[in-house]
Design an enzyme around this catalytic site. Structure first.
Site, short mmCIF file in Angstrom:
data_model
loop_
_atom_site.label_atom_id
_atom_site.label_comp_id
_atom_site.label_asym_id
_atom_site.label_seq_id
_atom_site.Cartn_x
_atom_site.Cartn_y
_atom_site.Cartn_z
N GLY A 36 47.78 42.90 26.17
CA GLY A 36 46.99 43.06 24.97
C GLY A 36 46.40 44.46 24.88
N CYS A 37 46.01 44.85 23.69
CA CYS A 37 45.54 46.22 23.48
C CYS A 37 44.23 46.47 24.23
CB CYS A 37 45.40 46.52 21.99
SG CYS A 37 44.45 45.31 21.06
#
Lengths: 335, 335, 335, 335
Positions: free
Chosen positions: C145-146
């Protein structure tokens, strides 16, 4: 104390009306209504109003409306006239929609079939700088469109000397489109960008043309653009002059034209949107393209205020014999 | 009618003071002064004020100042105390600089040598929600810093139950830096970006710590960031709880703490900057990280208003026995 | 030449994958698919791709997928695993969703019932700076995930010396939410504003905790905020040190940790989002709050690139024995 | 491999040249120079280039320049010609300043006394879509201005059928003004605002008029505006048609005109800045105001790329017989 109602409080112009009228010294907001969110406090829809206006939204009720002194209609085009048709003769109305701005023919060409075309002629186009006397006695005000307000105010002072077509290159902030849930209004689409839309087919074009044509035949090319900002309109207007005019003469002409108008600021420097946003002012300036005998007029307004809600309050003030500036000594948002 | 002066009108906090006081019902702005632009109308510096305030800027003159009821000082740190030292005993003063916020030792550690350290103890820290009684009789108000206002108001209600260090992750709009001509404040540097600055060495850190430490020993880690917006501060505050607390209990505690404060809005939902900007409110909310017994408090203010100028007016209202909200029923800028 | 497919091209991460892979010297994009817009050229959805990629979007077809060398899945959480379950053993997969990042228990607590939990253990968490060796042979990559990418990269170098909980105050641009038609993502809601959301309950929190806990027990408090910009994440991380550390020592430690990593830039100055956006870099810096023995680490990435699509390409490069930087010498968007 | 120098790397167009040429397959950047920051790595000025280009900035040295194949001059107007006068006959030059765009008379009217007016006639106006053949053999390229590029490309296809004056309403992002430390370029002045400037007296007006007049006598009214974004220009152009034209005919005419041009995208829908920024494209579209026989053409470019640096690279490619698109398959920044 004026007893006031606002119908259509869930949109941006309704919100602005509430903010303007809450502390207007001559007004009591007796009634706020909407087609949705009935029973909820207004601050549910607009949390910015928490502890400022927690008034509950009511259903639209004709009897309630008739008991008031004046009602502001901040409803969508087409919806507004349904209500106006029913209550128009009982109470003074200020309609922020386009429903009573255009002649029947124009309205039906650009919008839809009109439900009460007879009323159109009784409506007064609520641009105070143009129609102050008529507004005083009006029963039904057709409050001007945002682009139309900026454009007409910018062209009016020079209308007698310009010739040929007028080109209006208009730029507006996003709030002009309201809170509509449209993909092209997402932050990711608007931020860091800019675009034209409805080129030469925007509905404010016939409005501008109709109003000006009553004074002088004129053709209008109108191109709106979407700015990556929330508030503000700037129009850049190109008009031809038949001969060489002196800049000082033109400035004096402009100055004189609005000498008695409290809400037009004639500027020596070029206006910018941030200086005007938050107020009921229209800021104006012009430049001369001497090589081409072309006049370039620039007008700036806050689209939600002078372009909608505060102009509606200005109309109310005039209708009820109040001071025109009452409740409207707003301060610019800058910085 | 209070006769008021504003010194330092060429900056943003000075501008906001003028906008707030112009139509304050109990105030007459008798005197606006600055170190530069003397003799020019204020609207030369701020064209947004055209036809709103075309008053001329005067030189700073001690005799003129002494003839007034109250003077707001919106001067840079270090400059303000020069003037305060000279006129402090003649007139009530509200100083928006940092010059009288800190003890002599802290001031000299974080700023510079103090010119009139004896006065520091006579100054009242002008956070109305903390010091209302002292403000009533104050001769000299040290108006709190913007970050300090948001942070202290957010921590205060929970100060008795938290333990250990408090971490303040703060984010501010650009107007906090004023109109300084700095490369890092150019549009091209700020827009579409975000960054931390002065990490753990910002001057509001000792201010927050000093104020809170008077009530309870506390350590503060403070990290400010620059948001690509003009106005608004949001602080996210992390504090440890010694044990599990119930969310409802904490909400009631917070609610009760500010029950009589007109300018703190305790929210059930998370606050956002745009709902607060334009007002004197501090918007507050919290969440509980139950896994770690950690309290996360969020506070939002308009850095130029509750963080500076409208808080100064709130202080003035209290000092002169006016209603605390007088002239401060501001409407949020949203949208 | 690798024969590549991209499934889910109608979202932002799909778009970025297309832009990255179009001119990747070792790649041929043989297949782009989506659940909607089938048969339309991709440039219909994203006009920015006109004459860059007018390839037609195909329906998702398992047989077609199996004929490729590698497939990128840019599908929503929950949808991705449906496809992975069917084709996982036929072809190497890089999954940009969260479906294979968490243990079964955590996944089902934070997302939903998992359809093929057995596959989770076979998936490699695709953070190259952590798992390069495992990525080489992976059949299924769970692309991080970012927020998790930025947070883990920032904490890793100091994990051995910090003690106690770690607080992550994270700020992201709007593109992290994709093109979802949500009112809170309208320009009028996001511009000139800032807010926290999902406080202490964001789904990247268990992801960060799980990854770090494999090395050392750790607790995480995670608070994300929404920045009024399109791209970029900045995380400000607060961690306690058991004793006084020297800044030079810490800088060297950090520098050494990433000495062989081409995509981590260790900076002496504080990073800012605009310097990183457009690249596959993670920019890092730190400061020391000596008074409180607290380490403040700052990490910046482009959420759509290092936080999603270019990290996926980096993983592909490693999986297929290409140079890690192949096709990734991207230039920052600044200014 | 072309040995290339870039003079003036401390500004935005110099920065963009470095980013474009660093991985251009046929280029080696042998020399970067500036009038300031000599001896510093370029990444000192532009931290975004850290570990991308840490090359040191050199002093401007004529001998060094003469040893190269081609030099890009990204110097201010007036400064550029000083250098060109000295080295013009030794090496091929691409000058991004205005110094060789205008005839001597026009240059001296709008800028200043020219130092080597004889060279002006030898310079080729580097708009590839107009002058490709001449560019091939040019020794000195006058790279077009940003507004001029967008305006000329938009007008050219219709030049033969329009009559009378042409009005260009232009809007540009802030990077067009470079990194100048000017108060009107501060974030607080530009954000949430919009304004016109240099109305009918911008220096790109004579440039546009001169280029078009070589084909057909034409008058130009040009009004630029400042958008609150970093990159991008959109021009809205108003031209009169002598008679009614069919929209399909006009679209085909436009399409055909640019049929062989890889960097003009003729669109059916209205272009928007965010779809074009980051590329060397000029996006074009038009609408017809049938009521007034008026053609409205819209053109969009990235002011720093097609409006400056990538157009310069396109010119270099043509000059040296490379593929025109070499090194220029840039991807749009959107989102």
């Amino acid at each position: 104390m004026l007893h006031v109602g606002i119908v259509g409080v869930s949109g941006f112009t309704g919100l602005e009306l509430v903010k303007l009228l809450l502390h207007h010294p001559a007004v009591s907001i007796d009634y706020i209504a909407s087609r949705s969110h009935i029973g909820e406090p207004l601050s549910n829809i607009f949390p910015s109003l928490n502890s400022i206006c927690d008034k509950k939204i009511e259903a639209i009720n004709e009897d309630r409306l008739k008991s008031l002194d004046v009602v502001f209609l901040a409803l969508p085009h087409g919806v507004s006239m349904e209500l106006v048709c029913k209550i128009h003769n009982k109470i003074r109305l200020i309609d922020l929609s386009a429903d009573f701005r255009l002649s029947k023919d124009l309205y039906e060409k650009w919008y839809k079939t009109h439900l009460c075309p007879d009323l159109i002629e009784t409506a007064v186009y609520g641009l105070p700088e143009l129609n102050k006397d008529k507004i005083k006695d009006a029963k039904l005000i057709a409050n001007p469109g945002c682009y139309a307000t900026a454009s007409i105010l910018a062209i009016l002072p020079f209308l007698d000397i310009i010739e040929g077509d007028v080109i209006i290159d208009a730029k507006s902030g996003v709030s002009g489109a309201g809170k509509s849930l449209r993909e092209d209004l997402l932050f990711s689409e608007v931020a860091s960008s800019f675009r034209a839309y409805s080129v030469a087919k925007h509905r404010h074009q016939p409005e501008i043309k109709q109003v000006l044509s009553e004074m002088k035949p004129i053709n209008i090319t109108f191109v709106p653009h979407l700015l990556p900002i929330n508030r503000g309109i700037l129009v850049t207007i190109y008009a031809n002059l038949p001969t060489i005019f002196d800049e000082v003469f033109l400035f004096e002409k402009l100055k004189r034209f609005y000498i008695n108008e409290p809400f037009v600021r004639v500027l020596k420097n070029l206006p910018q949107i941030s200086n005007c946003v938050g107020t009921n002012f229209c800021d104006m300036s012009f430049a001369l393209d001497k090589d081409n005998n072309r006049l370039i007029i620039i007008g700036v307004i806050d689209n939600l205020l002078k372009g909608a809600s505060s102009q509606a309050v200005q109309n109310m003030n005039i209708m009820f014999g109040l001071k025109e500036e009452e409740g409207l000594n707003l301060k610019p948002y800058y910085p």
